[in-house]
Write a protein that holds these residues in place. Sequence first.
Motif, PDB file in Angstrom:
ATOM      1  N   GLU A   1      -7.360  -0.226  -4.085  1.00 44.57           N
ATOM      2  CA  GLU A   1      -6.281  -1.059  -3.367  1.00 44.57           C
ATOM      3  C   GLU A   1      -7.091  -1.939  -2.559  1.00 44.57           C
ATOM      4  O   GLU A   1      -6.523  -3.147  -2.566  1.00 44.57           O
ATOM      5  CB  GLU A   1      -5.682   0.075  -2.298  1.00 44.57           C
TER       6      GLU A   1
ATOM      7  N   SER B   1       0.748  -1.113  -0.130  1.00 42.33           N
ATOM      8  CA  SER B   1       0.197  -0.099  -0.024  1.00 42.33           C
ATOM      9  C   SER B   1       0.798   1.293   0.035  1.00 42.33           C
ATOM     10  O   SER B   1       1.634   1.645   0.996  1.00 42.33           O
ATOM     11  CB  SER B   1      -0.872   0.102   1.155  1.00 42.33           C
TER      12      SER B   1
ATOM     13  N   TYR C   1      -4.252   1.600 -10.177  1.00 42.98           N
ATOM     14  CA  TYR C   1      -3.859   2.042  -8.997  1.00 42.98           C
ATOM     15  C   TYR C   1      -2.521   2.955  -8.644  1.00 42.98           C
ATOM     16  O   TYR C   1      -2.659   4.118  -8.569  1.00 42.98           O
ATOM     17  CB  TYR C   1      -3.639   0.652  -8.126  1.00 42.98           C
TER      18      TYR C   1
END
Length: 561
Positions: free
Chosen positions: A299, A67, A374
């Motif tokens: 995500e 992340s 992303y």
Amino acid sequence: MAGGEAQGLPFRRAEGATALSVRPTGGVVEREGMGKRRDRTRHVIQKLLIVLLGIVSTVWAEPPSRSIFQQVKKTEEVAKVEAPPSALHLPRPVLFNALQIPEQHGRIIDAYEGNSDKTIIHIQDAHVHYEAQKNLASILESLIRNNQLKLVLVEGGKRRGELSSFRKLASKKAREEVAERYLKKGLLSGDEYLELVSDYPMIRQGIEDPELYKENFRTFMEVEKFKKNALENVEGIRRVVETLKQNIYNPSLRELERKREAYDAEQMELVEYYQYLASLKSPEGTPNVERLLKASAIEKEIDFEKVDDERDAIMKTLTEKLSDLEMESFVDQSLAFKEGTLSQKEYYEALKTLATQKEVSLKEAQNLEKYVTYLSLYSDIHHSELFKEGDRLEEAIRETLVRSEDERQLVSIAKHLKLLSNLLQLKISPDDYTTYHENRLRFSVKTFLPFLEIKSVEHRLAVSLPEGSAEIDSHMKALDHFYDVAQERDIAFVENSLKQMDKEHVRFAVLITGGFHTPGLTQILKDKKTSYIVISPRITEAGNPELYYSVVRQRSEGLVE
């Protein structure tokens, strides 16, 4: 052949990347075994690429996921002063189409192409911040090696750098050991560190106006005399305001304040806080906030453990379909990615484009596809603009939640106190300073003290206003002068930089100053139609303000010579 010339590849070969050529050999006997040798070579390259990208994965991985939102933290130092944005891809001046900044050391955060023959690369300096200074030194080294940088211009002095003279007195290892100690103590800057430990033929030149620097230093020390007491008074007033909020604010407004406090205390992540704001008001008109929220939603759909497996499978298939020249370029880009001269976004988008062109199915690579989207969303976020948009969204929400004049007055006072605290600590952002300067008369403490006194009695508060509250206004003249002189220094920085570039007969140079100067410098350069690129060194940890002030106190006006 360079990677940018290879068929179907949307990227340019990174300068300095190692090329692994896979070319057929000539001769009758050699051609008979060419196919087998090529198959064996491709098999080796398949393994090389997978191992290579496996190394990259360990670099980028942040268990238990990768992340990137864990990297987006808004601290006063990082976001407001020295290192605002973290990722931005902007049009760059033609002269620097080949400019590559290793991502592990910093990012290009702004660029402008003028019509002059000069370009200034402005590196934001987080003073006395060890991590930032090491990354600044690495950025300079990259520019010297890859772009033939010669001239480094710095604030804080007017003398020419002389540390290179120590190179012949000690070994490189000995110089590194000494420089490392002094860098950690804040007694060396990143550019000084590089000049001392390297053997590069760099010119490091101070570009201060001595009188302006001395005046700025004098006013800095003047502010130091009253800062501690003034900040204690501001904090005392703030305690009264916070207590009144519990008595005056309606439940919805109190909830907003509670969430904001949790975010400031790092008990709530940035994304979580912005999701909360978006639940109260549509983020329409705040493109960077929207990108952040969209990327956060994607995500949650990604299985990060499968991304690498899907990528490796596609690479294995691709190596069977690429021509020799395409293979060479692909390896180059993989190496550039590993070395940090090619961003994640650029690499994965190129991989996806290449797979599409070679008709390699992505049906079984849904996590990889989402990961590319992303990365694209995240990389398009201008982080300093993100925080500004978030503040505007919060302000708009707060405005809709205000139901009484007392609430409105208290909101205004709280905002004023936060700005005043930043002013006194000399860490206010240029935008906030402009707001303060344009509304100077409204920012008088004496104008709102009566309201606080009346409401404190009315609500029978257990806390009271500090006795020296009214004295804060008497210090504003010195603060104003400090910031005014700082802006005059901006003009001197640009003028002296351009003169020094003419003197050294160079068309581009690096200019290192604190991040506070960035907006002023870039506006002056735009007015002069001079191209610039702004680079922010990577910062992942907050610095030590006490170390900074300790170092500054040790300096004297005689430093500028």
